[in-house]
Design an enzyme around this catalytic site. Structure first.
Site, PDB file in Angstrom:
ATOM      1  N   ASP A  38       0.845  -1.189   0.000  1.00 14.60           N
ATOM      2  CA  ASP A  38       0.000   0.000   0.000  1.00 14.60           C
ATOM      3  C   ASP A  38       0.883   1.244   0.000  1.00 14.60           C
ATOM      4  O   ASP A  38       1.642   1.481   0.953  1.00 14.60           O
ATOM      5  CB  ASP A  38      -0.897  -0.012   1.247  1.00 14.60           C
ATOM      6  CG  ASP A  38      -1.998   1.031   1.194  1.00 14.60           C
ATOM      7  OD1 ASP A  38      -2.078   1.763   0.191  1.00 14.60           O
ATOM      8  OD2 ASP A  38      -2.767   1.110   2.161  1.00 14.60           O
ATOM      9  N   ASP A 128      -3.341   2.377  -5.766  1.00 12.65           N
ATOM     10  CA  ASP A 128      -2.191   2.482  -4.871  1.00 12.65           C
ATOM     11  C   ASP A 128      -2.057   1.297  -3.925  1.00 12.65           C
ATOM     12  O   ASP A 128      -1.287   1.352  -2.964  1.00 12.65           O
ATOM     13  CB  ASP A 128      -2.244   3.790  -4.070  1.00 12.65           C
ATOM     14  CG  ASP A 128      -3.509   3.921  -3.235  1.00 12.65           C
ATOM     15  OD1 ASP A 128      -4.403   3.072  -3.376  1.00 12.65           O
ATOM     16  OD2 ASP A 128      -3.596   4.884  -2.450  1.00 12.65           O
ATOM     17  N   GLU A 129      -2.769   0.203  -4.176  1.00  8.85           N
ATOM     18  CA  GLU A 129      -2.612  -0.966  -3.299  1.00  8.85           C
ATOM     19  C   GLU A 129      -2.971  -2.244  -4.043  1.00  8.85           C
ATOM     20  O   GLU A 129      -3.767  -2.248  -4.983  1.00  8.85           O
ATOM     21  CB  GLU A 129      -3.460  -0.831  -2.034  1.00  8.85           C
ATOM     22  CG  GLU A 129      -4.946  -0.771  -2.285  1.00  8.85           C
ATOM     23  CD  GLU A 129      -5.754  -0.759  -0.998  1.00  8.85           C
ATOM     24  OE1 GLU A 129      -5.403  -1.503  -0.058  1.00  8.85           O
ATOM     25  OE2 GLU A 129      -6.739   0.002  -0.930  1.00  8.85           O
TER      26      GLU A 129
END
Length: 423
Positions: A38, A128-129
Site C-alpha cells: 500500500d 495504490d494498493e
C-alpha cells in the site's frame, strides 16, 4: 509471533499492465505468504517527490475536499475526504496543491509493473494498493519477508515513493498488518501469531465495522477485537444481525479463506461528488447527477461492460447516509437510460434531501456484465441508438472530458475525478 521493520519516512490507472489472464484460484495456505502493498499517502507522496520544497511539510491534495494528506498533515488531525476549509483550520500552515491525475496514473503504472515483476499472482485493489501471493517463490526469490524488503526497495529506488507492506497468511490480516506498519514500514504476522497480533486491536480494524457498528459494539462494552471474539457469533447476533455476526466472528478469529485472484473484473463502478455544507437547489443537485452519469456511462463503454442496477448514494448534513437502487429489465450502457433511472431515484429521495440537507451525491452501477454485441433482446425494436454516446466518447477522449458538457453543468464543471484501475 509477528515482526516489524521500520522504514525511512518517505518524501521524496489509467491502464496497468494486466499481468496474466484468468487463472485457477490459489488455495489458502497456513504460511504467511500473502503481501498487501500500500503506497503511503499516494497523491501527497507524488507531490513531495516531484516538488522538493514540499518535503517535510504538511501537504493537502484536492480542491473542495482533501483527496490526500501527507503524514505531516495527518499528524494534525487532517483526514480524507475532509472539507479543505476544515483541514486548514486544523493545519493552517498546510500547502494545498491541485491534483495531477496523469502523474498519479503514471506512478501507479510503474509500481504495478514492479508488482507483476515480483509475482504473477497480483490482485489490484485500487491504483495504490494490491495483494501479492508469493508462496510459490521461496526457491527462486527467498522467504516472503525477503521478497517484501526487495519490493519496497525497488519502489523507492525506481519510482521514488514510500510503500508499506504487510505479510500474513490471509488477505485480511495482510491488509491490517500493512496499515499497522505505516508509514513506510514492513510488518510480518507469522503463522501461529495471528491472534496475538489481532486481538488487542480496535474493532474498527475489522472489515465491515464502520462508525455505526463500532458505536453499537461500544454500547455493549466491546471495543477490542479480542472482546468481540470472546463474545462469539451467538452473542453478536442481537447487536449486528445474523450475517454480520458470522462475518465479524470469522475475521476476529483470523479466518479468511479468500484467495489472491488475478483476471477478475470489477463487479461495480461508481463516482461521487462532495457538495459541501451550503444548501443546494434541486436543479444544482440534478446537474451534478447528470455529470456523474456521463462519467460512468463513458467508463462502461470504454470497458465494454453493461450494467443492470443503478444505485444512488446520498450523504446528509448530519453525516448519515442513504442508498436507493433500481434494477433494469435489461442490461445497458446507454447514458440516457441510466440517467432516467438515476433521476427517478433522486426524485423519490428529494423530500428526504429537503429535510436533512445534502453534502454528497454518488452514483454506482452494479450487476456488471461483459457487453456482447451479438446478443439482442426481444423485441428487436430499439430505442435511441448508441451513436450519440459513441460520438461524445470519441470527442472527450481526443479533446478532454470537459470538451463537451451538459448545459446544466456550465460553471459547475464535472468535479474532481481520480485515476482508477481498469474497469
Amino acid at each position: 509471533m509477528f515482526e516489524s521493520d521500520g522504514g525511512l519516512r518517505g518524501r521524496g490507472r489509467t491502464h496497468h499492465s494486466p499481468g496474466p489472464g484468468p487463472r485457477a484460484r490459489i488455495a489458502a495456505r497456513p504460511q504467511a505468504s500473502i503481501l498487501h502493498a500500500d503506497l503511503d499517502s499516494f497523491y501527497a507522496s507524488v507531490e513531495q517527490r516531484d516538488q522538493p520544497h514540499l518535503r517535510g511539510k504538511p501537504v493537502l491534495v484536492g480542491g473542495g475536499v482533501v483527496l490526500a494528506a501527507s503524514y505531516e498533515a495527518k499528524a494534525r488531525g487532517v483526514r480524507t475526504p475532509m472539507n479543505i476549509g476544515r483541514a486548514l483550520q486544523l493545519c493552517p500552515e498546510a500547502i494545498v496543491v491541485p491534483p495531477r491525475t496523469s502523474e498519479y496514473a503514471q506512478a501507479s503504472k510503474e509500481v504495478f509493473a514492479i508488482f507483476f515483476d515480483t509475482t504473477p499472482v497480483v490482485e489490484g485493489i485500487s491504483i495504490d494498493e494490491a495483494f501479492l501471493d508469493v508462496a510459490g517463490l521461496r526457491r527462486v526469490a527467498g522467504e516472503p519477508r525477503t521478497i517484501a524488503r526487495e519490493l519496497r526497495a525497488r519502489v523507492r529506488r525506481e519510482v521514488g515513493l514510500p510503500i508499506s507492506v504487510g505479510i500474513a497468511g490471509t488477505k485480511f490480516l495482510a491488509k491490517v498488518a500493512s496499515a499497522a506498519s505505516k508509514p513506510d514500514g514492513l510488518l510480518l504476522v507469522e503463522h501461529g501469531g495471528e491472534l496475538e497480533f489481532l486481538h488487542p486491536l480496535p474493532v474498527q480494524r475489522l472489515w465491515g465495522v464502520g462508525p455505526v457498528t463500532a458505536e453499537a459494539l461500544r454500547v455493549h462494552g466491546i471495543e477490542r477485537i479480542g472482546q468481540l471474539a470472546e463474545l462469539g457469533e451467538q452473542g453478536l447476533r442481537p447487536i449486528v444481525g445474523r450475517a454480520a455476526a458470522r462475518h465479524l466472528h470469522a475475521l476476529a478469529w483470523a479466518r479468511d479463506p479468500r484467495r489472491v485472484e488475478t483476471g477478475r473484473r470489477r463487479r461495480s463502478i461508481g463516482a461521487q461528488r462532495a457538495l459541501g455544507r451550503r444548501a443546494r437547489t434541486p436543479d444544482e443537485i440534478e446537474a451534478y447527477l447528470h455529470g456523474l452519469t456521463d462519467r460512468l456511462g463513458r467508463r462502461l463503454r470504454n470497458a465494454d461492460r453493461v450494467c443492470r442496477t443503478v444505485v444512488l448514494r446520498l450523504r446528509f448534513d448530519d453525516f448519515t447516509r442513504a442508498t436507493r437502487s433500481h434494477t433494469l429489465p435489461d442490461s445497458t450502457d446507454h447514458t440516457e437510460t441510466i440517467l432516467r433511472t438515476a433521476l427517478g431515484l433522486l426524485t423519490a429521495a428529494m423530500p428526504l434531501i429537503h429535510e436533512r440537507g445534502l453534502t454528497l451525491i454518488g452514483l454506482a452501477l452494479t450487476n456488471l456484465e461483459d457487453a456482447d454485441p451479438r446478443q439482442l433482446t426481444l423485441p428487436f425494436e430499439h430505442g435511441p441508438g448508441p451513436e450519440l454516446d459513441t460520438t461524445l466518447d470519441e470527442v472527450r477522449t481526443r479533446f478532454g472530458s470537459s470538451a463537451v458538457t451538459r448545459a446544466a453543468l456550465l460553471g459547475r464543471g464535472e468535479g474532481l475525478s481520480v485515476p482508477l484501475l481498469p474497469d
